[in-house]
Scaffold this motif. Structure first.
Motif, PDB file in Angstrom:
ATOM      1  N   LEU A  41       0.821  -1.209   0.000  1.00 11.30           N
ATOM      2  CA  LEU A  41       0.000   0.000   0.000  1.00 11.30           C
ATOM      3  C   LEU A  41       0.856   1.260   0.000  1.00 11.30           C
ATOM      4  O   LEU A  41       0.623   2.197  -0.762  1.00 11.30           O
ATOM      5  CB  LEU A  41      -0.912   0.004   1.229  1.00 11.30           C
ATOM      6  CG  LEU A  41      -2.326  -0.538   1.045  1.00 11.30           C
ATOM      7  CD1 LEU A  41      -3.066  -0.551   2.365  1.00 11.30           C
ATOM      8  CD2 LEU A  41      -3.089   0.274   0.021  1.00 11.30           C
ATOM      9  N   ILE A  42       1.863   1.280   0.879  1.00 13.48           N
ATOM     10  CA  ILE A  42       2.709   2.473   1.010  1.00 13.48           C
ATOM     11  C   ILE A  42       3.489   2.729  -0.279  1.00 13.48           C
ATOM     12  O   ILE A  42       3.561   3.853  -0.776  1.00 13.48           O
ATOM     13  CB  ILE A  42       3.652   2.323   2.213  1.00 13.48           C
ATOM     14  CG1 ILE A  42       2.847   2.381   3.518  1.00 13.48           C
ATOM     15  CG2 ILE A  42       4.715   3.417   2.206  1.00 13.48           C
ATOM     16  CD1 ILE A  42       3.665   2.104   4.755  1.00 13.48           C
ATOM     17  N   LYS A  43       4.087   1.678  -0.824  1.00 14.51           N
ATOM     18  CA  LYS A  43       4.895   1.834  -2.041  1.00 14.51           C
ATOM     19  C   LYS A  43       4.051   2.234  -3.246  1.00 14.51           C
ATOM     20  O   LYS A  43       4.572   2.836  -4.186  1.00 14.51           O
ATOM     21  CB  LYS A  43       5.631   0.522  -2.337  1.00 14.51           C
ATOM     22  CG  LYS A  43       6.716   0.179  -1.330  1.00 14.51           C
ATOM     23  CD  LYS A  43       7.346  -1.169  -1.654  1.00 14.51           C
ATOM     24  CE  LYS A  43       8.419  -1.544  -0.649  1.00 14.51           C
ATOM     25  NZ  LYS A  43       9.017  -2.867  -0.927  1.00 14.51           N
ATOM     26  N   SER A  44       2.764   1.889  -3.196  1.00 13.56           N
ATOM     27  CA  SER A  44       1.891   2.177  -4.338  1.00 13.56           C
ATOM     28  C   SER A  44       1.082   3.457  -4.154  1.00 13.56           C
ATOM     29  O   SER A  44       0.260   3.787  -5.002  1.00 13.56           O
ATOM     30  CB  SER A  44       0.927   1.002  -4.565  1.00 13.56           C
ATOM     31  OG  SER A  44       1.627  -0.207  -4.741  1.00 13.56           O
ATOM     32  N   SER A  45       1.292   4.165  -3.024  1.00  8.77           N
ATOM     33  CA  SER A  45       0.480   5.351  -2.710  1.00  8.77           C
ATOM     34  C   SER A  45       1.383   6.548  -2.444  1.00  8.77           C
ATOM     35  O   SER A  45       1.658   6.892  -1.289  1.00  8.77           O
ATOM     36  CB  SER A  45      -0.404   5.072  -1.485  1.00  8.77           C
ATOM     37  OG  SER A  45      -1.103   3.849  -1.636  1.00  8.77           O
TER      38      SER A  45
END
Length: 390
Positions: free
Chosen positions: A271-275
């Motif tokens: 989630l973090i890497k994609s947001s």
């Protein structure tokens, strides 16, 4: 001496649009009662676009007249709802039904069918308590093509291969909903405008890929996922994972899960890497979600997640913090990777002692004393759950 002028009847002469606005803010029972006010009000309630039916409020008035009988009350409530719908003349834009789904479920089917035939509803909320037996949604719900808001509680969604999607849906909330993974992915992918999504599900069938799920939500801004669905339904493949197309609109993420397990950290990392524009993270790790034995025997290596970067994160909240080693390391990692963080709140689990609380406070204070890479404006607070007497 002049005679007194008769008082002006302001209520009776209000414009129709104002009357309907007033009625929309009343309980449907009180809206119907306004029929006695004047001729202008007599049938105004039949044209209000917002209908809210709450069984508990219906019971409050009915119980003082007759002995409590759940089956009888349910029948009376559904009958009253059906009568209102039959007499209603204008378009219904918002519809809410909050009740126990007992033996008269076929009447709920008929109500949804009635709404689907007019197909004017934009906001639908079904808060149905099935007492362990979820209400099975009829296929007619798929005909509500103008929905922008859909909230379902304690329901079962069946798969319909011919479903063309909810093209206008922007908010979806599924709580205590039973659904097959394949059906969920189809529902999400066929609702391309989703911005706010809440998932707390009993997923059936095989696990589905977390990457595949996120790919169905290209415009999502607020995402909430609860633990029972994360553990039972989602999987993340080994190795670094990132979406082909980032979730550039995602600003808020709330996860109710054991985030310090390898599985939980993998999901969070994706989630973090994609947001890239994430602004707020809310994590809950309740005691009955944590498998401490698994954490101790299979320690998570946080260095595997050192490449994350939260350039826009300004608020972090972690609830049920249990002072586990991995939890502490995770907090340090997030603080070091969030250059503009403004607020970090840690809410302690009830099992954390006062001594451990003091240790945590000193540890966080030391970050600033030794000038570690932490946001210069961050305000870190350590709190206890309301009512915690530890």
């Amino acid at each position: 001496m002049k005679g007194k002028q008769p008082a002006k009847d302001i209520i009776s002469n209000l414009p129709q649009n104002i009357i309907e606005t007033i009625l929309c803010h009343l309980h449907i029972r009180d809206a119907v009662r306004t029929s006695i006010l004047s001729k202008n009000w007599r049938y105004s309630w039949t044209r209000i676009p917002k209908l809210v039916f709450v069984e508990d409020i219906f019971e409050e008035e009915y119980e003082w007249r007759q002995p409590r009988n759940l089956m009888h009350l349910e029948s009376k409530f559904l009958y009253a709802m059906y009568q209102v719908l039959l007499m209603h003349q204008g378009p219904i834009l918002q519809f809410t039904c909050d009740m126990r789904a007992g033996r008269n479920r076929f009447l709920i089917d008929q109500i949804i069918l009635h709404l689907s035939r007019s197909n004017t509803v934009t906001e639908l909320k079904l808060q149905l308590n099935g007492d362990g037996h979820p209400y099975v949604l009829p296929f007619s719900i798929y005909s509500l093509q103008k929905l922008t808001y859909l909230h379902l509680f304690d329901c079962r969604i069946r798969h319909k291969p011919t479903f063309s999607g909810f093209g206008s849906l922007t908010t979806l909330c599924l709580r205590c909903v039973s659904i097959y993974g394949e059906t969920l992915l189809r529902l999400l992918s066929k609702s391309p405008l989703l911005k706010t999504v809440t998932l707390s599900l009993f997923c059936r069938g095989e696990h589905i890929s977390f990457i595949e799920l996120l790919e169905c939500l290209p415009l999502v801004e607020n995402l909430t996922i609860a633990n029972e669905w994360i553990d039972m339904c989602l999987f993340v493949e080994a190795g670094p994972q990132k979406l082909p197309s980032p979730l550039v609109h995602l600003k808020y993420v709330s996860l109710d899960m054991c985030f310090v397990s390898d599985h939980g950290l993998s999901l969070l990392s994706v989630l973090i890497k994609s947001s890239p524009n994430l602004e707020k993270i809310n994590l809950q790790s309740r005691r009955y979600y944590r498998d401490e034995l698994c954490i101790e025997t299979n320690p998570v290596k946080l260095e595997d997640y050192s490449d994350i970067w939260l350039e826009h994160l300004n608020e972090l909240k972690i609830e049920y913090f249990a002072m586990l080693k991995t939890e502490l390391e995770f907090v340090m990692l997030i603080l070091a990777k969030s250059p503009v963080l403004k607020k970090a709140k840690i809410v302690l689990d009830t099992e954390v002692t006062k001594v451990e609380e003091m240790m945590l406070s000193r540890m966080l204070l030391k970050l600033f004393l030794v000038k570690l890479p932490v946001s210069p404006v961050v305000e870190i607070s350590v709190e206890r759950l309301p009512g915690d007497k530890n």
